[in-house]
Design a protein around this motif. Structure first.
Motif, mmCIF file in Angstrom:
data_model
loop_
_atom_site.group_PDB
_atom_site.id
_atom_site.type_symbol
_atom_site.label_atom_id
_atom_site.label_comp_id
_atom_site.label_asym_id
_atom_site.label_seq_id
_atom_site.Cartn_x
_atom_site.Cartn_y
_atom_site.Cartn_z
ATOM 1 N N ILE A 1 0.836 -1.199 0.000
ATOM 2 C CA ILE A 1 0.000 0.000 0.000
ATOM 3 C C ILE A 1 0.873 1.252 0.000
ATOM 4 O O ILE A 1 0.589 2.226 -0.684
ATOM 5 C CB ILE A 1 -1.025 -0.013 1.166
ATOM 6 N N TYR A 2 1.964 1.201 0.740
ATOM 7 C CA TYR A 2 2.813 2.381 0.864
ATOM 8 C C TYR A 2 3.568 2.670 -0.427
ATOM 9 O O TYR A 2 3.597 3.809 -0.910
ATOM 10 C CB TYR A 2 3.791 2.188 2.030
ATOM 11 N N HIS A 3 4.136 1.657 -1.006
ATOM 12 C CA HIS A 3 4.984 1.887 -2.174
ATOM 13 C C HIS A 3 4.251 1.783 -3.503
ATOM 14 O O HIS A 3 4.676 2.366 -4.488
ATOM 15 C CB HIS A 3 6.147 0.877 -2.190
ATOM 16 N N PHE A 4 3.173 1.011 -3.548
ATOM 17 C CA PHE A 4 2.549 0.733 -4.853
ATOM 18 C C PHE A 4 1.084 1.147 -4.951
ATOM 19 O O PHE A 4 0.481 1.055 -6.018
ATOM 20 C CB PHE A 4 2.674 -0.765 -5.184
ATOM 21 N N GLY A 5 0.509 1.587 -3.849
ATOM 22 C CA GLY A 5 -0.908 1.944 -3.905
ATOM 23 C C GLY A 5 -1.778 0.737 -4.174
ATOM 24 O O GLY A 5 -2.781 0.814 -4.877
ATOM 25 N N ILE A 6 -1.376 -0.398 -3.612
ATOM 26 C CA ILE A 6 -2.128 -1.632 -3.819
ATOM 27 C C ILE A 6 -2.656 -2.152 -2.490
ATOM 28 O O ILE A 6 -1.902 -2.246 -1.509
ATOM 29 C CB ILE A 6 -1.229 -2.713 -4.472
ATOM 30 N N ILE A 7 -3.957 -2.447 -2.453
ATOM 31 C CA ILE A 7 -4.530 -3.106 -1.283
ATOM 32 C C ILE A 7 -4.313 -4.602 -1.468
ATOM 33 O O ILE A 7 -4.856 -5.208 -2.385
ATOM 34 C CB ILE A 7 -6.044 -2.794 -1.150
ATOM 35 N N GLY A 8 -3.459 -5.182 -0.620
ATOM 36 C CA GLY A 8 -3.046 -6.581 -0.788
ATOM 37 C C GLY A 8 -4.072 -7.567 -0.291
ATOM 38 O O GLY A 8 -5.196 -7.203 0.082
ATOM 39 N N GLY A 9 -3.689 -8.838 -0.251
ATOM 40 C CA GLY A 9 -4.630 -9.917 0.046
ATOM 41 C C GLY A 9 -4.890 -10.137 1.519
ATOM 42 O O GLY A 9 -4.403 -9.406 2.387
ATOM 43 N N TYR A 10 -5.671 -11.167 1.797
ATOM 44 C CA TYR A 10 -6.115 -11.477 3.152
ATOM 45 C C TYR A 10 -5.097 -12.377 3.841
ATOM 46 O O TYR A 10 -4.606 -13.344 3.260
ATOM 47 C CB TYR A 10 -7.482 -12.168 3.089
ATOM 48 N N ASP A 11 -4.802 -12.047 5.100
ATOM 49 C CA ASP A 11 -3.818 -12.793 5.883
ATOM 50 C C ASP A 11 -4.469 -14.043 6.476
ATOM 51 O O ASP A 11 -5.206 -13.974 7.456
ATOM 52 C CB ASP A 11 -3.303 -11.878 7.001
ATOM 53 N N LEU B 1 13.148 -2.060 -1.401
ATOM 54 C CA LEU B 1 12.410 -0.812 -1.241
ATOM 55 C C LEU B 1 12.946 0.033 -0.099
ATOM 56 O O LEU B 1 13.424 -0.488 0.903
ATOM 57 C CB LEU B 1 10.931 -1.110 -1.008
ATOM 58 N N HIS B 2 12.866 1.323 -0.274
ATOM 59 C CA HIS B 2 13.280 2.251 0.775
ATOM 60 C C HIS B 2 12.137 3.184 1.075
ATOM 61 O O HIS B 2 11.274 3.410 0.239
ATOM 62 C CB HIS B 2 14.521 3.022 0.324
ATOM 63 N N ASP B 3 12.181 3.752 2.268
ATOM 64 C CA ASP B 3 11.033 4.539 2.718
ATOM 65 C C ASP B 3 10.581 5.628 1.769
ATOM 66 O O ASP B 3 9.411 5.928 1.669
ATOM 67 C CB ASP B 3 11.324 5.154 4.101
ATOM 68 N N GLY B 4 11.494 6.223 1.067
ATOM 69 C CA GLY B 4 11.127 7.326 0.184
ATOM 70 C C GLY B 4 10.534 6.901 -1.153
ATOM 71 O O GLY B 4 9.981 7.718 -1.872
ATOM 72 N N ASP B 5 10.638 5.618 -1.488
ATOM 73 C CA ASP B 5 10.213 5.167 -2.817
ATOM 74 C C ASP B 5 8.703 5.062 -2.941
ATOM 75 O O ASP B 5 8.048 4.397 -2.154
ATOM 76 C CB ASP B 5 10.784 3.756 -3.117
ATOM 77 N N HIS B 6 8.166 5.715 -3.947
ATOM 78 C CA HIS B 6 6.752 5.538 -4.267
ATOM 79 C C HIS B 6 6.644 5.188 -5.724
ATOM 80 O O HIS B 6 7.115 5.927 -6.570
ATOM 81 C CB HIS B 6 5.953 6.825 -4.007
ATOM 82 N N HIS B 7 6.054 4.043 -6.042
ATOM 83 C CA HIS B 7 5.954 3.624 -7.426
ATOM 84 C C HIS B 7 4.584 3.905 -8.020
ATOM 85 O O HIS B 7 4.292 3.550 -9.115
ATOM 86 C CB HIS B 7 6.265 2.122 -7.550
ATOM 87 N N HIS B 8 3.728 4.519 -7.219
ATOM 88 C CA HIS B 8 2.376 4.796 -7.759
ATOM 89 C C HIS B 8 2.130 6.285 -7.641
ATOM 90 O O HIS B 8 2.893 7.029 -7.058
ATOM 91 C CB HIS B 8 1.319 4.016 -6.983
ATOM 92 N N HIS B 9 1.037 6.725 -8.212
ATOM 93 C CA HIS B 9 0.822 8.166 -8.263
ATOM 94 C C HIS B 9 -0.317 8.630 -7.370
ATOM 95 O O HIS B 9 -0.930 9.627 -7.630
ATOM 96 C CB HIS B 9 0.592 8.622 -9.709
ATOM 97 N N HIS B 10 -0.683 7.925 -6.309
ATOM 98 C CA HIS B 10 -1.790 8.420 -5.493
ATOM 99 C C HIS B 10 -1.308 9.440 -4.477
ATOM 100 O O HIS B 10 -0.241 9.328 -3.955
ATOM 101 C CB HIS B 10 -2.474 7.259 -4.770
#
Lengths: 130, 503, 459
Positions: free
Chosen positions: C400-410, C450-459
């Motif tokens: 969610i943080y880096h890609f703007g993706i809501i991932g799957g169920y744990d 991945l590093h904290d500053g990396d964002h691969h999505h545009h939200h």
């Protein structure tokens, strides 16, 4: 006041069932008064043949459009026959409550609870007072 | 032969279907295809095929056969058919509420959790209770929760014999049904001649069942629309016998800012958000039935519920909200968290009134008493006293108009473009008509309803056939319910039979 | 006063007609000590203020309209045709009550009748009711039907461990004070053959989920055979979206079919309101709880619809009713009805096929990733299990943080043996680009790139 039929040869319970005794076999149905109160009967739920019912237990349920009512037996016994025609023609409980509209036949060991029931005259009085 | 086939108002979608038509087109797959094994698949699906415009017209046409609050006055007793504000619909459809998945992490749902938390707090404040669960999906569901909580409370104290619930004979059918569904036994209490609980009967019942009394369910104001004068005494008697008090909150529209059930001494209650807080009835749901309770029952609430997990560091910061399961919970009553869409609407509604909320009750009760005052003398009233937010009248005149029943009055009201009141409830009043106007109706609307009722009373005596044959102007006449129940037809006929017959 | 239309003059005239001086006097029956308590609520707000505040609050939620979502587990992001909402917003539908007065409710009644028909056809059953609160409560009510069908003479109900955990929990809540014994799902590992072996003459019902909670299509042959031999009812919990493509539960041998209809035109809405459906073979019709609409005629011989089998319900049967349910999910049933009609025969199948192809594409690509493995032991529909190289919650936070993706169920939350396993869901709403982004994200997360500053999505 409606004129309800109450055949003389039957016994009646306060919960409006009738009981016909032939040897150790008791036939059970609901009274003319009861069918009149329920109005158009659309469904009758009956027990399985072979089931054992206890005295005071439920025979089944009779449903009209507006109400559903439990049917009870004062005597216990084994169900030897059920009126399966009621599945297709539940309205015969309305048109012929003491004939084609019978519910079940029970083989009964202890008939004594029937002594506590009303005869036709007492039942007419009971219905009129309600 | 064609005359023997009943003509429909509107054909079903199956009858309107034409093979090959499609309403909504979908894109082609943008990924490489994966074989779907034929042995897993069905060969046919008997579904309608219609163009988009035909679908729209079909449902618009159906909508026009309905009566609704948006169309006119809907004085359906015990249902609280008040105006459903449009803004509430818009709020529930905001993407930030409508398109949130219930299993997303706490961190990605703080807005929804905050809204639910605030609603929980308001529901406690309004009812005077300490704790709440907004998970139940409807009033009956909330009732079920409450009775399970009462039972579990007794079991938790080792008081396992308490399985009996007292229910007045004027109660909603859900009360005894809920009791049975929860595995307990309902004991019906006859009302006194004023429609109140008979205190002597209650004392005797409590004495008789002392060891086994789990509690009592009661509606306030009662289903007869009157405030039970001895309510505090009733609560005391049941408590002294070791029972807990359940309040059916169906009539909360008569209590907002007028009395808090928690302060009266009740232990637990359910709300109907779709009644009191105007979430739409939707043609029979969805509802929402939060359950509120005191400290004693709080550990048994269904869950999870929203709580503050971390207080804010700073006054300007928001707290962190999260899910918590009450420690002795009766368990989960529904998948996920309840009817959140209804929570959003109720939140918007309560926000609009805020501290003015008591006015809702003031005007609801004013409206009901106004109708009562103006119908008095023409209609029989079983109880001649001030009513709450609804009033019960008798829909018959045994002497002046024998043969006319409450149902006839109801059906005739349709000809005057009104929805009928509730018929034949409460059961203990003969030919009952239960009228609930709600606060959102103006004096003009009430006056025109009253005029219609007075007119119908005249017609009942002068031209009763007009009532028996009513309604006359509705899309269909009185329907044959016996046929519906006897010759059960619960689905459209299969389309391939239709087409075979057509050949 | 928001939605109250009274003028001062109205109020005075009405009080006069009643014969009291003030509104307060209407409440004399309330004990004085408890009368008119203070309500500590915020100041009233105008519509403008409400809209602004609630809109701002809604922005604290991550929503599927802004993020790619691969989370399912019983609530799904499916396409909702535009017309569905337009129909729901007709005041004639949403501000009507339960259709007790058929003369002025034919719209609601016919829509429910069509809904019942389509649910019956999808599930392969003879009849369906007007709906329940949700899939979980529908399963709980199925238990009641099965107990009644055996006249309360059988006590055992077997649940497959691959039924949605919430559903199994709700059924237990419902029946906690009754003589029902639930079994089958405790260990979490029972197979279909194990479950078939558990069926005996005291088993009222066995319930399975199809496709199951893990997305898989299981083989019920043994279960159905054993159930038939012992007179046990078979309840299949199903996904109506899958039913448009897969063999119907009726064809597989179900006696009762229940499930969640949210995927049929109803938004996820943080968990509700949803739509429980309930369908049965003819012999159980009279035991279904809740509303049922039937066809009949009116006084003029026109076709008309009416709620039927009413005497079984709580308002008439009171303590003898099998359930206390009053409402159905009326408006949600309407949503599903409009949705299914608009989708039609072809659209329904098309949606299911898109789910199948996209889910399988995603599974294949994820299966190629180092550190991840996909469970392909059984066929699956739109959900599948991925074993991950690290805890699912950590992966989801990074997605969610880096890609703007809501991932799957744990899955570790409900199944102790499934630690580090994620249930992913792919529907027609997920584009190939989104799936590729998910795959790229998982690869990067596993590699620790991945590093904290990396964002691969545009939200």
């Amino acid at each position: 006041m409606a004129n309800w039929k109450t055949p003389e040869d039957l016994k009646y319970a306060k919960s409006d069932e009738w009981f016909r005794v032939e040897g150790d076999v008791v036939t059970i149905g609901i009274s003319d008064y009861a069918q009149d109160q329920l109005s158009d009967i659309v469904y009758v739920e009956l027990p399985d043949v072979g089931a054992t019912l206890s005295a005071g237990g439920s025979v089944g349920v009779v449903e009209s459009v507006k109400a559903a009512s439990d049917v009870y037996t004062v005597v216990g016994g084994e169900v030897i026959e059920v009126n399966s025609q009621l599945e297709k023609e539940p309205e015969s409980v309305n048109s012929d409550p003491f004939g084609k509209g019978w519910f079940i036949k029970l083989r009964v060991k202890d008939l004594s609870p029937l002594n506590g029931l009303m005869n036709a005259a007492a039942y007419i009085e009971y219905c009129s007072s309600r | 032969m064609e005359n023997s086939t009943p003509q429909p108002l509107e054909k079903t979608s199956y009858e309107l279907s034409q093979p090959g038509r499609q309403g909504i087109r979908l894109p082609d797959p943008d990924v490489p295809l994966t074989d779907i094994p034929a042995d897993l698949c069905r060969t046919d699906l008997d579904f309608p095929e219609m163009g988009e415009l035909d679908v729209v017209r079909h449902f618009i046409k159906l909508s026009q056969f309905n009566y609704s609050i948006d169309k006119g006055f809907y004085p359906l007793g015990s249902c609280t058919m008040k105006y459903n504000p449009k803004i509430n619909e818009d709020m529930a459809r905001l993407p930030g509420y409508a398109h949130v998945h219930p299993l997303q992490s706490q961190g990605t749902t703080q807005g929804a959790l905050a809204l639910m938390y605030r609603l929980q707090e308001w529901l406690c404040e309004i009812s005077g209770f300490d704790a709440v669960s907004i998970q139940p999906a409807a009033g009956a569901h909330g009732e079920f929760a409450g009775i399970l909580m009462i039972r579990k409370y007794h079991i938790d104290r080792g008081d396992v014999k308490r399985t009996k619930i007292l229910v007045p004979d004027s109660a909603h059918g859900t009360n005894p049904a809920t009791t049975s569904m929860a595995g307990l036994q309902a004991i019906e209490l006859p009302s006194d001649k004023n429609g109140d609980v008979d205190l002597d009967v209650l004392r005797k019942a409590c004495e008789q069942h002392k060891e086994e009394l789990a509690g009592m369910m009661i509606t306030v104001p009662s289903t007869l629309g009157v405030f039970e004068e001895h309510i505090v005494e009733i609560i005391k008697i049941v408590h002294e016998a070791g029972g807990l008090m359940y309040m059916d909150g169906a009539n909360m529209n008569a209590l907002l800012g007028v009395a808090k059930p928690g302060e009266l001494g009740f232990d637990v209650m359910h709300y109907n958000l779709h009644k009191t807080f105007s979430t739409p009835h939707g043609g029979g749901g969805p509802g929402s039935g939060p359950v509120v309770c005191n400290e004693k029952l709080a550990p048994f609430r269904p869950g999870p519920v929203v709580e503050i997990i971390e207080e804010p560091q700073d006054e300007d910061d928001a707290p962190l909200y999260g899910w918590v399961m009450p420690d002795k919970s009766i368990g989960r009553l529904k998948a996920f968290h309840g009817n959140f869409g209804m929570h959003v609407r109720a939140y918007a509604y309560i926000s609009a009134y805020g501290s003015d909320l008591p006015k809702v009750t003031h005007y609801a009760v004013l409206n009901a008493n106004y109708i009562r005052a103006r119908l008095k003398g023409t209609y029989l009233m079983p109880f001649d006293r001030m009513c709450g937010h609804e009033l019960v009248i008798e829909g018959h005149w045994p002497d002046k108009a024998p043969g006319v029943h409450a149902l006839d009055i109801s059906k005739r009201l349709m000809d005057y473009n009104f929805h009928p009141p509730t018929n034949y409830f409460p059961l203990i009043v003969p030919e009952a008509l239960l009228i609930e106007p709600t606060e959102t109706e103006s004096k003009e609307v009430l006056d025109s309803f009253i005029e219609a009722m007075l007119k119908i009373a005249e017609e009942a005596q002068n031209n009763p056939d007009l009532l028996h044959s009513a309604p006359h102007i509705t899309p269909v006449k009185r329907v044959d319910e016996v046929k519906a129940a006897k010759d059960l037809v619960l689905c459209c006929r299969p389309t391939h039979i239709e087409s075979a017959e057509a050949q | 006063m928001s939605y109250i239309p009274h003028t001062d003059a109205d109020r005075e005239a009405m009080l006069k007609a009643i014969g009291v001086d003030s509104i307060e006097a209407l409440f004399d029956a309330v004990p004085e000590k408890h009368r008119f308590p203070v309500l500590d609520l915020p100041d009233p707000m105008t519509e403008m203020e409400i809209a602004a505040e609630m809109e701002a609050l809604s922005r604290f939620n991550v929503s599927a309209s802004d993020y790619a979502i691969f989370l399912g587990a019983g609530a799904y992001h499916h396409y909702i045709p535009s017309l569905v909402n337009h129909m729901l917003l007709r005041g004639e539908f949403y501000t009507a009550y339960t259709p007790y007065q058929p003369e002025v409710s034919q719209g609601t009644l016919q829509a429910i009748f069509e809904f019942q028909t389509m649910i019956s056809r999808l599930t392969g059953m003879d009849a369906a009711n007007a709906s329940h609160y949700d899939g979980a409560t529908a399963l709980a009510e199925a238990v009641t039907v099965a107990m009644a069908a055996h006249r309360d003479k059988r006590q055992k109900v077997i649940f497959s461990p691959t039924i949605h955990p919430h559903y199994r929990e709700v059924a237990r809540t419902y029946h906690q004070n009754r003589a029902v014994k639930f079994s089958g799902d405790r260990s979490g590992t029972a197979t279909m053959v194990d479950l078939a072996d558990m069926i005996d003459d005291n088993t009222a019902m066995i319930a399975v989920q199809y496709p199951n909670f893990l997305g898989q299509i299981e083989d019920y042959t043994e279960i159905i055979k054993a159930a038939r031999a012992h007179g046990t009812l078979v309840c299949i919990v199903t996904d109506p979206v899958a039913c448009a493509l897969l063999k119907s539960p009726g064809e597989l041998g179900a006696d009762i079919v229940v499930g969640e209809g949210q995927g049929l035109g109803i938004p996820m809405s943080f968990g509700g309101p949803y739509l429980g459906f309930f369908a049965v073979k003819n012999e159980h019709v009279r035991r279904i709880a809740g509303r049922i609409v039937g066809e009949t005629v009116d006084g003029d011989g026109r076709r008309a619809y009416v709620m039927t089998l009413r005497p079984r319900e709580q308002d008439i049967r009171r303590e003898k009713a099998s359930s206390n349910i009053c409402t159905n999910q009326g408006l949600m049933a309407l949503a599903a009805c409009v949705h299914m009609t608009a989708m039609g025969k072809q659209g329904m199948r098309r949606v299911a096929e898109l789910c199948w192809h996209k889910a399988h594409y995603a599974a294949q690509e994820i299966g190629k990733l180092k550190g991840f493995s996909v469970d392909t032991t059984r066929p699956f529909f739109k959900e599948f299990v991925v074993t991950c190289p690290k805890p699912v919650s950590e992966i989801n936070d990074e997605l969610i943080y880096h890609f703007g993706i809501i991932g799957g169920y744990d899955l570790g939350k409900d199944f102790p043996t499934r630690e580090n396993q994620m249930l992913l869901c792919v529907t027609e709403m997920n584009s190939k680009d989104e799936i590729d982004m998910l795959v790229a994200g998982l690869r990067a997360i596993a590699a620790g790139e991945l590093h904290d500053g990396d964002h691969h999505h545009h939200h």
